[in-house]
Design a protein around this motif. Structure first.
Motif, PDB file in Angstrom:
ATOM      1  N   TYR A 153       0.821  -1.199   0.000  1.00  0.00           N
ATOM      2  CA  TYR A 153       0.000   0.000   0.000  1.00  0.00           C
ATOM      3  C   TYR A 153       0.857   1.252   0.000  1.00  0.00           C
ATOM      4  N   ARG A 176     -14.468   7.470  -4.837  1.00  0.00           N
ATOM      5  CA  ARG A 176     -13.373   6.547  -4.522  1.00  0.00           C
ATOM      6  C   ARG A 176     -13.892   5.375  -3.696  1.00  0.00           C
ATOM      7  N   TYR A 178     -12.815   2.360  -0.813  1.00  0.00           N
ATOM      8  CA  TYR A 178     -11.880   2.057   0.266  1.00  0.00           C
ATOM      9  C   TYR A 178     -12.169   0.659   0.811  1.00  0.00           C
ATOM     10  N   GLY A 191      -8.595   2.367   6.781  1.00  0.00           N
ATOM     11  CA  GLY A 191      -9.206   2.411   5.459  1.00  0.00           C
ATOM     12  C   GLY A 191      -8.115   2.505   4.410  1.00  0.00           C
ATOM     13  N   ARG A 193      -7.386   3.132   0.410  1.00  0.00           N
ATOM     14  CA  ARG A 193      -7.899   3.508  -0.910  1.00  0.00           C
ATOM     15  C   ARG A 193      -7.472   2.470  -1.933  1.00  0.00           C
TER      16      ARG A 193
END
Length: 233
Positions: A153, A176, A178, A191, A193
């Protein structure tokens, strides 16, 4: 009978006979078309995701798995347009499934409902998703199977870290998506993305159950609710 109507009727014919297979010749006679046309229709149904399959051997033919298909559903023009709009704008992580669902929706309808759905969908445009299909598939699988997901990430500054996440659900906000889950690395709810996930590897390790609302508590998404269309589901 036009082709769209015939495709829908063909599935219902196979459903009514299931689990017994229906020979191609019998289907051709039933719909007053050639066996070649029936074969072409069956191939089109397979490519759109309808679970029809050929049964080989004596007494063979074609059949459909009734457990994997829905019975006939009749939509009003407004309902069909609403579904078409929702499916046409569905983004990560359900874009692929939404596309095939939209094709099946149109194939199952005729008249004003079909026209309303197709007209509205033809006037909707969307920017392409930046999430790789393999990442989307891994996230979906981990949520459905309730297993730990291993992520690479990148944060807002571009720094990449490795995370083991126990997924709780998905959040959509301002265009978006999440992944919400318990981050074992940070020992807290987080969270992620989806467009910042650079790699996602599903594991076979069962994840502990986590309440989505509880993980969102105290965050900017604490007031998130189910979409209105799903609130009563």
């Amino acid at each position: 009978m036009d082709r769209t109507t015939r495709l829908y009727a063909l599935v219902e014919e196979l459903r009514a006979a299931a689990p017994r297979p229906r020979p191609v010749a019998a289907l051709a006679a039933r719909f007053e078309v050639s066996t070649r046309t029936v074969q072409r229709d069956l191939q089109a149904l397979m490519e759109s995701g309808v679970p029809v399959r050929a049964a080989l051997g004596r007494g063979g033919g074609w059949t459909v798995d009734p457990a994997m298909t829905l019975p006939p559903v009749h939509f009003t023009a407004d309902e069909a347009a609403a579904l078409a709009a929702a499916l046409a704008t569905a983004g990560t992580p359900y874009a692929g499934a939404a596309r095939t669902a939209y094709q099946k929706l149109l194939a199952s309808m005729t008249g004003p409902a079909a026209a309303a759905a197709e007209t509205l969908a033809s006037r909707i445009v969307a920017l392409p998703s930046r999430t790789e299909p393999a990442i989307r598939d891994a996230v979906e699988r981990a949520i459905a199977d309730r297993t730990v997901l291993r992520l690479s990430y990148a944060d807002a500054a571009g720094r990449t870290s490795q995370r083991d996440v126990e997924p709780a659900g998905l959040l959509t906000a301002e265009g978006r998506w999440y992944l919400i889950g318990w981050c074992r690395t940070r020992r807290a709810g987080r969270g992620f993305r989806l467009d910042r996930v650079t790699a996602a590897t599903p594991t076979d390790e069962p994840a502990h159950p986590h309440d989505l609302t509880a993980l969102l508590h105290g965050s900017a998404a604490a007031t998130a609710t189910r979409p209105a269309a799903l609130a009563g589901a």
